[in-house]
Design an enzyme around this catalytic site. Structure first.
Site, PDB file in Angstrom:
ATOM      1  N   THR A  81       0.829  -1.206   0.000  1.00  0.00           N
ATOM      2  CA  THR A  81       0.000   0.000   0.000  1.00  0.00           C
ATOM      3  C   THR A  81       0.866   1.260   0.000  1.00  0.00           C
ATOM      4  O   THR A  81       2.088   1.195   0.164  1.00  0.00           O
ATOM      5  CB  THR A  81      -0.927   0.060   1.238  1.00  0.00           C
ATOM      6  OG1 THR A  81      -0.117   0.294   2.400  1.00  0.00           O
ATOM      7  CG2 THR A  81      -1.711  -1.234   1.426  1.00  0.00           C
ATOM      8  N   CYS A  82       0.200   2.419  -0.146  1.00  0.00           N
ATOM      9  CA  CYS A  82       0.926   3.695  -0.195  1.00  0.00           C
ATOM     10  C   CYS A  82       1.241   4.237   1.196  1.00  0.00           C
ATOM     11  O   CYS A  82       1.781   5.334   1.321  1.00  0.00           O
ATOM     12  CB  CYS A  82       0.099   4.730  -0.942  1.00  0.00           C
ATOM     13  SG  CYS A  82      -0.135   4.277  -2.649  1.00  0.00           S
ATOM     14  N   ASP A  83       0.847   3.510   2.237  1.00  0.00           N
ATOM     15  CA  ASP A  83       1.037   4.018   3.589  1.00  0.00           C
ATOM     16  C   ASP A  83       2.426   3.673   4.125  1.00  0.00           C
ATOM     17  O   ASP A  83       2.872   2.524   4.015  1.00  0.00           O
ATOM     18  CB  ASP A  83      -0.036   3.405   4.499  1.00  0.00           C
ATOM     19  CG  ASP A  83      -0.066   4.063   5.870  1.00  0.00           C
ATOM     20  OD1 ASP A  83       0.862   4.840   6.189  1.00  0.00           O
ATOM     21  OD2 ASP A  83      -1.004   3.787   6.624  1.00  0.00           O
ATOM     22  N   GLY A  84       3.083   4.667   4.728  1.00  0.00           N
ATOM     23  CA  GLY A  84       4.399   4.450   5.321  1.00  0.00           C
ATOM     24  C   GLY A  84       4.377   3.487   6.500  1.00  0.00           C
ATOM     25  O   GLY A  84       5.412   2.964   6.912  1.00  0.00           O
TER      26      GLY A  84
ATOM     27  N   ASN B 271      -6.689   0.537   0.393  1.00  0.00           N
ATOM     28  CA  ASN B 271      -6.011   0.899  -0.861  1.00  0.00           C
ATOM     29  C   ASN B 271      -6.478   0.016  -2.031  1.00  0.00           C
ATOM     30  O   ASN B 271      -5.859  -0.005  -3.088  1.00  0.00           O
ATOM     31  CB  ASN B 271      -4.489   0.762  -0.718  1.00  0.00           C
ATOM     32  CG  ASN B 271      -3.719   2.032  -1.076  1.00  0.00           C
ATOM     33  OD1 ASN B 271      -2.500   2.048  -1.018  1.00  0.00           O
ATOM     34  ND2 ASN B 271      -4.393   3.087  -1.443  1.00  0.00           N
TER      35      ASN B 271
END
Ligand code: PLP
Length: 380
Positions: free
Chosen positions: A328-331, A368
């Site tokens: 996903t795009c989450d850190g 996401n």
């Protein structure tokens, strides 16, 4: 254990991300639990992994079940729906405990006709149960030490020991029947003293209740928390069982029914994740692999279960410390910053992680737009 070769073949056949459930492992964990704790009836805690096929395997093996929602009740009920009415009700009576101390009105109303075994730990719940599920049989959950557990539960649940008998008598005054006591020493408890102390405490409260005129308790529920052998630091289950058995035999006569609610112990070693490397980069001098499964999916236990998982590769090669990221795009979607993996792995090759059967897929999301892993069932 499913071999690396079979895992790789399954990933090639079914695609990734993949969640492989080993039903022989489920059966053998259940059998080990029964073998080492012969006095204890095992109620599998469905929340650890609610896959209907796991519940069915355990049902066929003779297990009972700990549920905490109507949805979990229905997963279990699927296995008994064709029984004659009377037999079905009797089975539920003997084999299901609703172990969430806080229940919604509607849930209570829906379960009442089954005379459900329910846990509670506060006065407000007594009023609610009297109103919505007056036919239920109650078990008082005690607050006990969770010291040394990986996941602690004692700040959320459990009556204070010095208020326990007051609460039992209050329930009786309201026309309810309290049949026993329960506790949970915290999940993945490697501190075996927690069980000993909790059983001792329960025995004291049994005695206090009798001394104050209440002699209707005939059940002790020693909860979950039994550790899965994630690494060598976890001492053998047989050792824990020996201590529990000694304490039970010392303090509880044979006519007291003893039950437990193992979740992780049954499911933990029965699940393996296989994922694919979808990207590879070097950031700040460190090799990073991006894979198609992560903390919003099968590795959700990193967040919700305070758990860490080791990763392995099917290909060998010189290793280095790598970071493994989810898709996903989450850190936040980081599986490990300290994973020792071969540095020569290529895009489209696989990584796998064993002992990820409990509190993993169970808490997976669609964040996401990435769907949860495909589940495959293996009977060796
Ligand atoms: C989660 C839970 C369990 C299962 O715990 P494990 O540590 O997985 O064995 C058992 N009982 C209750 C009440 C729970 O909330």
């Amino acid at each position: 254990m499913i071999s690396a070769k079979v895992l790789q073949q399954l990933a090639e056949t079914h695609g990734t991300p993949l969640f492989v459930i080993d039903h022989d492992e489920v059966r053998s964990n259940y059998a080990a639990f029964k073998k080492y704790l012969p006095r204890v009836q095992a109620y599998y805690a469905v929340k650890a992994n609610p896959e209907p096929a796991i519940v069915k395997t355990l049902f066929d093996a003779g297990a009972s079940f700990d549920i905490s929602s109507i949805a979990e009740f229905l997963v279990v009920h699927e296995n008994i729906k064709d029984m004659p009415e009377k037999e079905r009700h009797d089975w539920i009576l003997d084999n299901i405990i609703y172990a969430n101390p806080i229940k919604a009105n509607e849930t209570l109303a829906e379960l009442d006709s089954y005379k459900p075994l329910l846990t509670f730990d506060n006065l407000e719940e007594i009023k609610k149960i009297r109103q919505y599920a007056p036919n239920s049989r109650l078990v008082l959950r005690l607050r006990v030490s969770n010291a040394g557990a990986m996941v602690e539960l004692s700040s959320k649940f459990g009556a204070e020991p010095d208020e326990a008998v007051d609460m039992i008598l209050e329930a009786e005054k309201e026309g309810l029947s309290v049949e026993g006591l329960s506790f949970h020493v915290g999940s993945q408890t490697t501190n075996f003293e927690n069980y000993v102390q909790a059983i001792d405490l329960a025995a004291l409260i049994f005695r206090e209740a009798r001394e104050r005129g209440y002699d209707k308790m005939n059940l002790l529920d020693i909860g979950g928390g039994f550790p899965a052998p994630y690494d060598e630091s976890v001492r053998p289950f047989s050792e824990l069982a020996k201590r529990i058995n000694a304490e039970l035999d010392r303090l509880f006569p044979a006519d007291i029914k003893i039950i437990a609610e193992p979740g992780r112990f049954i499911a933990g070693t029965a699940g393996t994740s296989v994922s694919k490397i979808i990207g590879k980069a070097v950031r700040h001098g460190k090799l990073c692999y991006y894979i198609d499964d992560g903390v919003y999916h099968t590795f959700s236990g990193i967040i919700f279960d305070h758990c860490r998982y080791r990763m392995g590769s099917f290909k060998e090669g010189p290793t280095q410390i790598c970071t493994v990221f989810g898709p996903t795009c989450d850190g936040l979607d980081v599986i490990s910053m300290t994973e020792e993996l071969p540095s020569n792995l290529e895009r489209d090759e696989f990584l796998y992680s064993r002992n990820i059967g409990a509190y993993s897929g169970a808490t997976s999301t669609w964040f996401n737009g990435f769907p949860p892993a495909t589940v495959v069932h293996v009977n060796r």
